[in-house]
Write a protein that holds these residues in place. Structure first.
Motif, short mmCIF file in Angstrom:
data_model
loop_
_atom_site.label_atom_id
_atom_site.label_comp_id
_atom_site.label_asym_id
_atom_site.label_seq_id
_atom_site.Cartn_x
_atom_site.Cartn_y
_atom_site.Cartn_z
N THR A 149 0.78 -1.35 0.22
CA THR A 149 -0.29 0.09 -0.17
C THR A 149 0.91 1.13 -0.26
O THR A 149 0.54 2.15 -0.65
CB THR A 149 -1.10 -0.02 0.94
OG1 THR A 149 -2.23 -1.30 1.51
CG2 THR A 149 -1.91 1.40 1.77
N GLU A 150 1.42 1.34 1.11
CA GLU A 150 2.45 2.68 0.72
C GLU A 150 3.29 2.73 -0.57
O GLU A 150 3.32 4.15 -0.77
CB GLU A 150 3.64 2.10 1.76
CG GLU A 150 3.24 2.31 3.46
CD GLU A 150 4.12 2.00 4.75
OE1 GLU A 150 5.08 1.15 4.24
OE2 GLU A 150 4.15 1.99 5.27
N VAL A 151 3.59 1.61 -1.20
CA VAL A 151 4.74 1.54 -2.51
C VAL A 151 3.38 2.53 -3.32
O VAL A 151 4.12 3.08 -4.45
CB VAL A 151 4.88 0.17 -2.63
CG1 VAL A 151 5.36 0.52 -4.23
CG2 VAL A 151 5.92 0.05 -2.04
N ALA A 152 1.88 1.95 -3.80
CA ALA A 152 1.51 2.12 -4.37
C ALA A 152 0.98 3.39 -4.09
O ALA A 152 0.68 4.26 -5.27
CB ALA A 152 -0.17 1.66 -4.60
N SER B 20 2.60 5.99 -2.58
CA SER B 20 3.86 6.46 -3.10
C SER B 20 3.98 7.23 -4.38
O SER B 20 3.93 8.09 -4.68
CB SER B 20 5.05 6.10 -2.45
OG SER B 20 6.21 7.31 -3.09
N LYS B 21 3.94 5.80 -5.19
CA LYS B 21 3.66 6.25 -6.81
C LYS B 21 2.72 6.94 -7.02
O LYS B 21 2.69 7.86 -8.45
CB LYS B 21 3.26 4.94 -7.31
CG LYS B 21 3.04 5.02 -8.47
CD LYS B 21 3.45 3.54 -9.61
CE LYS B 21 3.62 3.53 -10.63
NZ LYS B 21 3.02 2.32 -11.43
N VAL B 22 1.25 6.69 -6.64
CA VAL B 22 0.30 7.77 -7.27
C VAL B 22 0.18 8.93 -6.62
O VAL B 22 -0.24 10.04 -7.73
CB VAL B 22 -1.24 6.77 -6.93
CG1 VAL B 22 -2.43 8.02 -7.29
CG2 VAL B 22 -1.60 6.14 -6.79
N SER B 23 0.93 9.01 -5.96
CA SER B 23 1.30 10.85 -5.40
C SER B 23 1.84 11.28 -5.94
O SER B 23 1.67 12.87 -5.87
CB SER B 23 1.68 10.90 -3.36
OG SER B 23 1.62 11.59 -3.15
N GLU B 24 2.89 11.17 -6.04
CA GLU B 24 4.36 11.50 -6.65
C GLU B 24 3.32 11.52 -8.04
O GLU B 24 3.40 13.31 -9.06
CB GLU B 24 5.26 10.24 -7.22
CG GLU B 24 6.38 11.53 -7.53
CD GLU B 24 7.88 9.97 -7.81
OE1 GLU B 24 8.56 10.35 -8.75
OE2 GLU B 24 7.40 9.08 -6.74
N GLU B 25 2.55 10.46 -9.40
CA GLU B 25 2.41 11.28 -10.06
C GLU B 25 1.13 12.37 -10.13
O GLU B 25 0.64 13.25 -11.26
CB GLU B 25 1.52 9.86 -11.33
CG GLU B 25 2.73 9.03 -11.35
CD GLU B 25 1.87 7.42 -11.98
OE1 GLU B 25 0.46 7.36 -11.50
OE2 GLU B 25 2.52 6.51 -11.86
#
Length: 291
Positions: free
Chosen positions: A74-77, A79-84
């Protein structure tokens, strides 16, 4: 039988197989987190009736989803969505991502299952849930209530507070002379802050009395009844650590159907458990029913 949680009632209750049949157990699907339903306790009948008792069983199954893996993915996902997106995600968005992670993991997760026996003792108006956690016991009652429309049972309560009676018996074991109950080798003492002390040495030593004088009372007590059954009774009137003497159990004959022997021993265990319940009820001043 390892533990027993008791419910009682004052109205006639008739458990019906046709109604139980409407909530059969089905295993978890690929994306199902948990499942529960009725299964046969013996043979093929969903309700087994004998000697004034009705036996049934509920099977619980759930997927073992590792929380640490869910958290990491969840943390990885997130982080990715937040960055995008170039912003911090809302709690609702994070929750949605976590649900998606769990959904993807479910087909790969192992399932755990547990079967919980329930016994209705018609004569003594008891419903006993065997080998269940308090939550599972409540689930069984809720399921029976759901399929029957009503089930007027309530957790078993006694006239006298078990804590007071057990503490008095520890201080003065002569108070047990009118019963077939003898003290076992262990008690749990607890104060009103929830601090607990387990004691397995001389139960009538000055040290134990000193702890009681400090304000601790008995919340669990190991007992033996008739020299045949050992168990621990707690402040909520439930039993754990049940051990029934092998001397009264039936040994299967060489060519005997295993189901026959299992049936006989199930009845023996149920009868002994009810006898002990009646002894403890008398010790605790009898059963009381809430209005």
């Amino acid at each position: 039988m390892k533990s027993a949680i008791f419910y009682t009632y004052d109205k006639d209750i008739t458990l019906e197989e046709a109604k139980v049949n409407t909530r059969l157990f089905h295993p978890c699907g690929d994306h199902t987190l948990a499942s529960k339903g009725f299964v046969a306790p013996l043979g093929e009948e969903l309700l087994y009736k004998a000697t004034g008792k009705v036996f049934g069983k509920v099977k619980f199954e759930n997927k073992d989803v590792p929380s640490s893996v869910v958290k990491e993915l969840t943390e990885v996902a997130v982080s990715k969505v937040s960055e995008e997106a170039g912003r911090k995600l809302s709690k609702k968005e994070v929750s949605g991502i976590q649900e998606g992670v769990v959904h993807k993991l479910l087909p790969k997760c192992f399932t755990k299952s547990k079967e919980v026996l329930f016994v209705q003792d018609i004569k003594n108006k008891l419903l006993v849930i065997i080998n269940a956690s308090p939550k599972q016991a409540d689930d069984v009652v809720a399921m029976l209530r759901e399929v029957h429309g009503t089930l007027p049972v309530q957790p078993l309560s006694t006239e006298e507070d078990p804590i007071n009676i057990m503490t008095d018996a520890l201080v003065d074991s002569s108070k047990l002379k009118v019963t077939n109950i003898t003290l076992g080798g262990k008690v749990q003492l607890e104060d009103n802050q929830g601090n607990k002390v387990s004691w397995t040495e001389d139960l009538h030593s000055a040290s134990v009395n000193g702890i009681i004088e400090e304000g601790k009372t008995v919340s669990k007590m190991a007992i033996e009844v008739d020299g045949l059954v050992e168990l621990t009774v707690d402040q909520h009137n439930n039993f754990s650590g049940i051990k029934i003497s092998k001397a009264i159990m039936q040994k299967p004959e060489e060519d005997e159907d295993p189901i026959v022997a299992e049936e006989a021993n199930l009845l023996i265990c149920a009868d002994e458990l009810i006898k002990v319940r009646k002894e403890v009820n008398e010790w605790f001043g009898g059963i009381t029913l809430n209005e």
